[in-house]
Design an enzyme around this catalytic site. Structure first.
Site, PDB file in Angstrom:
ATOM      1  N   THR A 107      -3.981   7.063  12.452  1.00 15.37           N
ATOM      2  CA  THR A 107      -3.683   7.061  13.897  1.00 15.37           C
ATOM      3  C   THR A 107      -4.971   6.988  14.729  1.00 15.37           C
ATOM      4  OG1 THR A 107      -3.756   9.460  14.171  1.00 15.37           O
ATOM      5  CG2 THR A 107      -1.644   8.507  13.500  1.00 15.37           C
TER       6      THR A 107
ATOM      7  N   ILE B 105       0.843  -1.203   0.000  1.00 20.04           N
ATOM      8  CA  ILE B 105       0.000   0.000   0.000  1.00 20.04           C
ATOM      9  C   ILE B 105       0.874   1.246   0.000  1.00 20.04           C
ATOM     10  CG2 ILE B 105      -1.729   1.302   1.315  1.00 20.04           C
ATOM     11  CD1 ILE B 105      -2.826  -1.372   2.273  1.00 20.04           C
ATOM     12  N   GLY B 106       0.739   2.070  -1.026  1.00 17.23           N
ATOM     13  CA  GLY B 106       1.552   3.279  -1.164  1.00 17.23           C
ATOM     14  C   GLY B 106       0.719   4.535  -1.000  1.00 17.23           C
ATOM     15  N   TYR B 107       0.435   4.884   0.247  1.00 18.59           N
ATOM     16  CA  TYR B 107      -0.271   6.144   0.531  1.00 18.59           C
ATOM     17  C   TYR B 107       0.713   7.167   1.112  1.00 18.59           C
ATOM     18  CZ  TYR B 107      -4.795   3.564   0.454  1.00 18.59           C
ATOM     19  OH  TYR B 107      -5.882   2.816   0.117  1.00 18.59           O
ATOM     20  N   SER B 108       1.302   6.815   2.284  1.00 21.36           N
ATOM     21  CA  SER B 108       2.083   7.788   3.058  1.00 21.36           C
ATOM     22  C   SER B 108       3.316   8.261   2.295  1.00 21.36           C
ATOM     23  CB  SER B 108       2.542   7.166   4.378  1.00 21.36           C
ATOM     24  OG  SER B 108       1.445   6.660   5.076  1.00 21.36           O
TER      25      SER B 108
ATOM     26  N   GLU C 261      -9.326  -2.162   5.889  1.00 23.90           N
ATOM     27  CA  GLU C 261      -8.043  -2.413   6.559  1.00 23.90           C
ATOM     28  C   GLU C 261      -8.208  -2.308   8.074  1.00 23.90           C
ATOM     29  OE1 GLU C 261      -4.649  -0.205   5.134  1.00 23.90           O
ATOM     30  OE2 GLU C 261      -3.593  -0.396   7.038  1.00 23.90           O
TER      31      GLU C 261
ATOM     32  N   THR D 148      -1.019  11.673   8.246  1.00 23.90           N
ATOM     33  CA  THR D 148      -2.417  11.936   8.606  1.00 23.90           C
ATOM     34  C   THR D 148      -3.066  12.837   7.553  1.00 23.90           C
ATOM     35  OG1 THR D 148      -1.922  11.716  10.938  1.00 23.90           O
ATOM     36  CG2 THR D 148      -3.875  12.999  10.379  1.00 23.90           C
TER      37      THR D 148
ATOM     38  N   GLU E 169      -5.711   8.697  17.277  1.00 28.16           N
ATOM     39  CA  GLU E 169      -6.244  10.032  17.597  1.00 28.16           C
ATOM     40  C   GLU E 169      -7.280  10.425  16.538  1.00 28.16           C
ATOM     41  OE1 GLU E 169      -3.051   9.253  17.503  1.00 28.16           O
ATOM     42  OE2 GLU E 169      -2.072   9.928  19.333  1.00 28.16           O
TER      43      GLU E 169
HETATM   44  C1  FAD Z   1       5.740   0.361  10.745  1.00 24.29           C
HETATM   45  C2  FAD Z   1       4.867   1.211   9.882  1.00 24.29           C
HETATM   46  C3  FAD Z   1       4.195   0.631   8.818  1.00 24.29           C
HETATM   47  C4  FAD Z   1       3.407   1.419   7.971  1.00 24.29           C
HETATM   48  N1  FAD Z   1       2.863   0.855   6.835  1.00 24.29           N
HETATM   49  C5  FAD Z   1       2.303   1.670   5.906  1.00 24.29           C
HETATM   50  C6  FAD Z   1       1.947   1.170   4.616  1.00 24.29           C
HETATM   51  O1  FAD Z   1       2.110  -0.018   4.322  1.00 24.29           O
HETATM   52  N2  FAD Z   1       1.461   2.031   3.697  1.00 24.29           N
HETATM   53  C7  FAD Z   1       1.274   3.365   3.972  1.00 24.29           C
HETATM   54  O2  FAD Z   1       0.823   4.093   3.091  1.00 24.29           O
HETATM   55  N3  FAD Z   1       1.577   3.868   5.197  1.00 24.29           N
HETATM   56  C8  FAD Z   1       2.095   3.058   6.153  1.00 24.29           C
HETATM   57  N4  FAD Z   1       2.464   3.564   7.380  1.00 24.29           N
HETATM   58  C9  FAD Z   1       2.224   4.970   7.656  1.00 24.29           C
HETATM   59  C10 FAD Z   1       1.144   5.208   8.704  1.00 24.29           C
HETATM   60  O3  FAD Z   1      -0.126   4.981   8.164  1.00 24.29           O
HETATM   61  C11 FAD Z   1       1.361   6.649   9.178  1.00 24.29           C
HETATM   62  O4  FAD Z   1       2.466   6.593  10.065  1.00 24.29           O
HETATM   63  C12 FAD Z   1       0.177   7.237   9.830  1.00 24.29           C
HETATM   64  O5  FAD Z   1      -0.836   7.465   8.899  1.00 24.29           O
HETATM   65  C13 FAD Z   1       0.527   8.576  10.525  1.00 24.29           C
HETATM   66  O6  FAD Z   1       1.213   9.433   9.679  1.00 24.29           O
HETATM   67  P1  FAD Z   1       2.596  10.080  10.139  1.00 24.29           P
HETATM   68  O7  FAD Z   1       3.517   9.000  10.578  1.00 24.29           O
HETATM   69  O8  FAD Z   1       3.062  10.991   9.052  1.00 24.29           O
HETATM   70  O9  FAD Z   1       2.265  10.927  11.442  1.00 24.29           O
HETATM   71  P2  FAD Z   1       1.655  12.386  11.504  1.00 24.29           P
HETATM   72  O10 FAD Z   1       0.542  12.527  10.558  1.00 24.29           O
HETATM   73  O11 FAD Z   1       2.773  13.361  11.409  1.00 24.29           O
HETATM   74  O12 FAD Z   1       1.063  12.391  12.967  1.00 24.29           O
HETATM   75  C14 FAD Z   1       1.894  12.536  14.133  1.00 24.29           C
HETATM   76  C15 FAD Z   1       0.977  12.657  15.342  1.00 24.29           C
HETATM   77  O13 FAD Z   1       0.153  13.846  15.223  1.00 24.29           O
HETATM   78  C16 FAD Z   1      -1.228  13.506  15.313  1.00 24.29           C
HETATM   79  N5  FAD Z   1      -1.994  14.323  14.372  1.00 24.29           N
HETATM   80  C17 FAD Z   1      -1.682  14.596  13.084  1.00 24.29           C
HETATM   81  N6  FAD Z   1      -2.630  15.373  12.534  1.00 24.29           N
HETATM   82  C18 FAD Z   1      -3.576  15.581  13.484  1.00 24.29           C
HETATM   83  C19 FAD Z   1      -4.812  16.287  13.514  1.00 24.29           C
HETATM   84  N7  FAD Z   1      -5.280  16.943  12.449  1.00 24.29           N
HETATM   85  N8  FAD Z   1      -5.520  16.258  14.659  1.00 24.29           N
HETATM   86  C20 FAD Z   1      -5.055  15.598  15.754  1.00 24.29           C
HETATM   87  N9  FAD Z   1      -3.891  14.914  15.788  1.00 24.29           N
HETATM   88  C21 FAD Z   1      -3.163  14.900  14.670  1.00 24.29           C
HETATM   89  C22 FAD Z   1      -1.316  12.040  14.907  1.00 24.29           C
HETATM   90  O14 FAD Z   1      -2.456  11.422  15.460  1.00 24.29           O
HETATM   91  C23 FAD Z   1      -0.011  11.482  15.466  1.00 24.29           C
HETATM   92  O15 FAD Z   1      -0.153  11.174  16.832  1.00 24.29           O
HETATM   93  C24 FAD Z   1       3.231   2.798   8.251  1.00 24.29           C
HETATM   94  C25 FAD Z   1       3.897   3.380   9.348  1.00 24.29           C
HETATM   95  C26 FAD Z   1       4.734   2.612  10.125  1.00 24.29           C
HETATM   96  C27 FAD Z   1       5.513   3.295  11.221  1.00 24.29           C
END
Ligand code: FAD
Length: 395
Positions: free
Chosen positions: A375, A126-129, A244, A135, A377
């Site tokens: 997340t 899955i290529g989203y992030s 998911e 988030t 949250e």
């Molecule tokens: C081991 C691992 C596997 C993963 N696998 C995949 C994958 O296969 N494919 C993929 O696409 N992604 C994957 N991810 C990404 C994962 O979905 C993201 O880490 C997640 O969506 C959060 O994004 P971020 O890490 O950029 O954190 P951020 O978005 O930067 O968030 C950091 C913190 O701020 C909080 N926050 C952010 N915005 C808000 C808001 N508006 N209101 C309140 N709180 C907020 C969040 O809840 C979190 O606690 C993976 C991540 C990890 C670490």
């Protein structure tokens, strides 16, 4: 109210349990442990293809896709049992991306990709992030630009889990940089990981699990690799994420581990001769674990039933994910307390114990689900806005 499986569903569970106990040879088990419970090895692939040939992977899928047209409940029982047996089942491909492809894919996808998924021969990451889109996923910057009948894809994704052994990436890209709302300029593609313009580098996490940064350098794909409408990707992303979130909460492995620790506590004695399980605090920990696991079961079975009825709501999938992911951490902590200091040793340390080492590893990896798939949250925001009709958080 009467909540119970039918006779046929109970028979199916028994049949699956017997099938997997035979499938999980010591060699396959050792390979899965070595791969940190992620799969991807040769025996793992062979077992997946065998499940495909035996018609298990598409149990709850419509016959038109090569499935057996049973309900999402039977499908869930299958995934629960395969994971209970200790097989790292690629549920992101089969239970979340796969059904979205079947629903929204074009003829090429339905005729070639979906049957290969059900045959256990094709895996999708899955290529989203991205580095600057987590988030706030709608901020993603990877692009696809039209070139005649084709599309040229460029960009970088972050955390593309399992991509190093998957065949395709389900990729979210920007196709309209000028869309008035960011999420209205996104389209979904299926990009082959074998393309020379595709590459990945490993990212090793605290839990020992590998994920990846993936790179897309002038990858040319035909329009048949596009899924859904141009600029209509957001709807597909949310539909996939709901699936998911539910599939992440598979309690098969944790129930099995719980049973093993209970057994261990009954059979292991303290220096004075009494069983570990005779201590009231141990019994209280077990009672808490049992309560959490039973509630997870009820939530997930109810939602599998809601899928059968076509009534699964976004807030419900988020509630299952929040409750389940935080419940997993609690259960591993309670079980870790019961096994004591051995539960602090990694399984590859000198003098480590296999059961306690497993708890240690699972405790370290379990936080992933609290942010994977969005997340917790943000899931709480979704539950309050879409489930309780509270005013949306103004952030
Ligand atoms: C081991 C691992 C596997 C993963 N696998 C995949 C994958 O296969 N494919 C993929 O696409 N992604 C994957 N991810 C990404 C994962 O979905 C993201 O880490 C997640 O969506 C959060 O994004 P971020 O890490 O950029 O954190 P951020 O978005 O930067 O968030 C950091 C913190 O701020 C909080 N926050 C952010 N915005 C808000 C808001 N508006 N209101 C309140 N709180 C907020 C969040 O809840 C979190 O606690 C993976 C991540 C990890 C670490």
């Amino acid at each position: 109210m009467k909540i119970q499986f039918t006779e046929a569903q109970r028979a199916l569970r028994d049949e699956l349990r017997a099938y997997f106990s035979q499938m999980m040879t010591p060699e396959l088990r050792a390979e899965c442990e070595r791969d940190m419970g992620e799969g991807g090895g040769p025996l793992w692939r062979e077992a997946l293809a065998r499940m495909g040939r035996d018609g298990w992977i598409g149990l709850g899928w419509p016959e038109e896709y090569g499935g057996r047209s049973l309900s999402p409940l039977e499908q869930f029982v299958f995934v629960e049992e395969v994971m209970r047996a200790g097989y790292p089942f690629p549920f992101l491909t089969t239970e979340s991306v796969g059904p979205t492809l079947a629903e929204h894919g074009n003829d090429w996808i339905r005729e070639h990709i979906v049957p290969a998924i059900l045959a256990g021969e094709l895996l999708v990451s899955i290529g989203y992030s991205e580095p600057a889109a987590g988030t706030d996923l709608a901020a993603l910057q990877t692009t696809a630009v039209r070139d005649g009948d084709d599309w040229i894809i460029n960009g970088q994704k972050m955390w593309t889990s399992l991509a190093h052994f998957c065949d395709y990436t389900w990729l979210a890209v920007r196709t309209d940089p000028d869309a008035p709302k960011k999420h209205k300029g996104i389209t979904m593609f299926l990009v082959p990981n074998s393309d020379p313009g595709w590459s990945c580098t490993p990212v090793h996490t605290l839990g020992g699990v590998r994920t990846n940064a993936t790179f897309y350098d002038n990858i040319r794909v035909g329009d048949d690799h596009r899924v859904g409408e141009v600029n209509g990707g957001w709807k597909l992303i949310t539909s996939q994420l709901n699936r998911e979130r539910l599939s992440l909460i598979n309690f098969g492995p944790i129930s099995e581990l719980f049973n093993r620790v209970v057994q261990w506590a009954r059979e292991t004695t303290l220096p004075g001769g009494a069983a570990v399980a005779s201590q009231p605090w141990v019994q209280a920990n077990f009672a808490r674990c049992r309560t959490l696991i039973e509630c997870m079961k009820l939530i997930v079975y109810k939602q599998s039933w809601a899928m059968t009825e076509g009534t699964l709501g976004m807030a419900d999938a988020s509630a299952a994910k929040v409750y389940g992911s935080e419940g997993f951490i609690e259960v591993y902590r309670y079980l870790g307390e019961v096994v004591g200091q051995a539960g602090l040793l990694r399984s590859d340390s000198a003098g480590a114990d296999a059961l306690a080492g497993k708890i240690e590893r699972l405790y370290r990896t379990s936080s992933i689900i609290t942010f994977g798939g969005g997340t917790n949250e943000i899931q709480r925001d979704i539950i309050s806005a879409a489930g309780l009709w509270m005013p949306r958080a103004s952030r």
